[in-house]
Design an enzyme around this catalytic site. Structure first.
Site, short mmCIF file in Angstrom:
data_model
loop_
_atom_site.label_atom_id
_atom_site.label_comp_id
_atom_site.label_asym_id
_atom_site.label_seq_id
_atom_site.Cartn_x
_atom_site.Cartn_y
_atom_site.Cartn_z
NE ARG A 268 -37.24 -51.76 -22.76
CZ ARG A 268 -36.24 -50.91 -22.92
NH1 ARG A 268 -36.48 -49.65 -23.18
NH2 ARG A 268 -35.00 -51.32 -22.82
NE ARG B 292 -19.71 -54.05 -9.60
CZ ARG B 292 -20.50 -54.29 -10.64
NH1 ARG B 292 -20.54 -55.49 -11.20
NH2 ARG B 292 -21.23 -53.32 -11.15
NE ARG C 26 -18.93 -48.72 -12.81
CZ ARG C 26 -19.57 -49.60 -13.55
NH1 ARG C 26 -18.99 -50.76 -13.84
NH2 ARG C 26 -20.77 -49.37 -14.00
NE ARG D 117 -27.82 -48.93 -12.98
CZ ARG D 117 -26.77 -49.57 -12.49
NH1 ARG D 117 -26.74 -50.88 -12.45
NH2 ARG D 117 -25.74 -48.89 -12.06
CE LYS E 229 -30.47 -57.33 -20.96
NZ LYS E 229 -31.07 -56.43 -21.94
#
Ligand SMILES: [Zn+2]
Length: 214
Positions: free
Chosen positions: A87, A126, A160, A171, A13
């Protein structure tokens, strides 16, 4: 052209919003950035927001609305990209009013749709070279020589901490929870357009352009 851009973390995004800003001169309005800018500017609303945040409280809808109103007054014809707002249904209604007061209206709500399983696999796989930062992936881009960086030859790699399956799934669930109250509101009005967020950055951008130009 005023739009809302929706998409879960990892859908790209931010990248798409930056492109729209660069190519169309649109302004991205994210409430977090707006609040920080207002506090830094020391405007009357900024001072109010600062006091609320320092007290550890949530900034009220009234303050956020006032901030958005200010930014809309400065926004040109090129339009605005709302990011992370609204929201709630109440905020969505407030936004309609803010826009209408300025002779504007929401043109589209564009949602970057992802295949959740694929996104989890993409993000959780990743890793990168600890020395030169070259990016790799467990499945899609392994080093040519196992355990050695293609670029600098080191054998040290890192991941990470956020790039793991559990964090990504959390998430995604948060995103569904946040958008659930507002998507039906915009669906009813026929404003929602869905774009395949799993394509390349250029493909996704092209799909968005097509919607904006239609
Ligand atoms: Zn390297």
């Amino acid at each position: 052209m005023d739009i809302i851009l929706l998409g879960p973390p990892g859908a790209g995004k931010g990248t798409q919003a930056s492109r729209l800003q660069a190519e169309r001169g649109m302004i991205q309005l994210s409430t977090g950035d707006m609040l920080r800018a207002a506090v830094a500017s020391g405007s009357p609303i900024g001072l109010k927001a600062k006091a609320v945040m320092e007290a550890g409280e949530l900034v009220s809808d009234a303050i956020v609305s006032a901030l958005i109103g200010e930014r809309l007054d400065d926004a040109g014809e090129a339009g605005v990209i709302f990011d992370g707002y609204p929201r709630t249904r109440a905020q969505a209604e407030a936004l309609d009013l803010l826009l209408a007061e300025r002779g504007r209206s929401l043109d589209y709500v564009i949602e970057l749709v992802v295949d959740e399983e694929e996104l989890v696999e993409r993000i959780a796989g990743r890793f990168s070279c600890a020395r030169c930062g070259a990016g790799y992936h467990d499945r899609f881009k392994r080093p040519k020589v196992e355990g050695e960086c293609d670029v600098c030859g080191t054998t040290e790699f890192k991941r990470r901490p956020d790039d793991n399956e559990e964090t990504v799934r959390t998430r995604l669930a948060e995103y569904r929870k946040k958008t659930a109250p507002i998507l039906p509101y915009y669906e009813e009005r026929g404003l929602v357009r869905r774009v395949d967020g799993m394509g390349s950055v250029d493909d996704v951008a092209a799909e968005i352009e097509e919607i904006l130009d239609s």
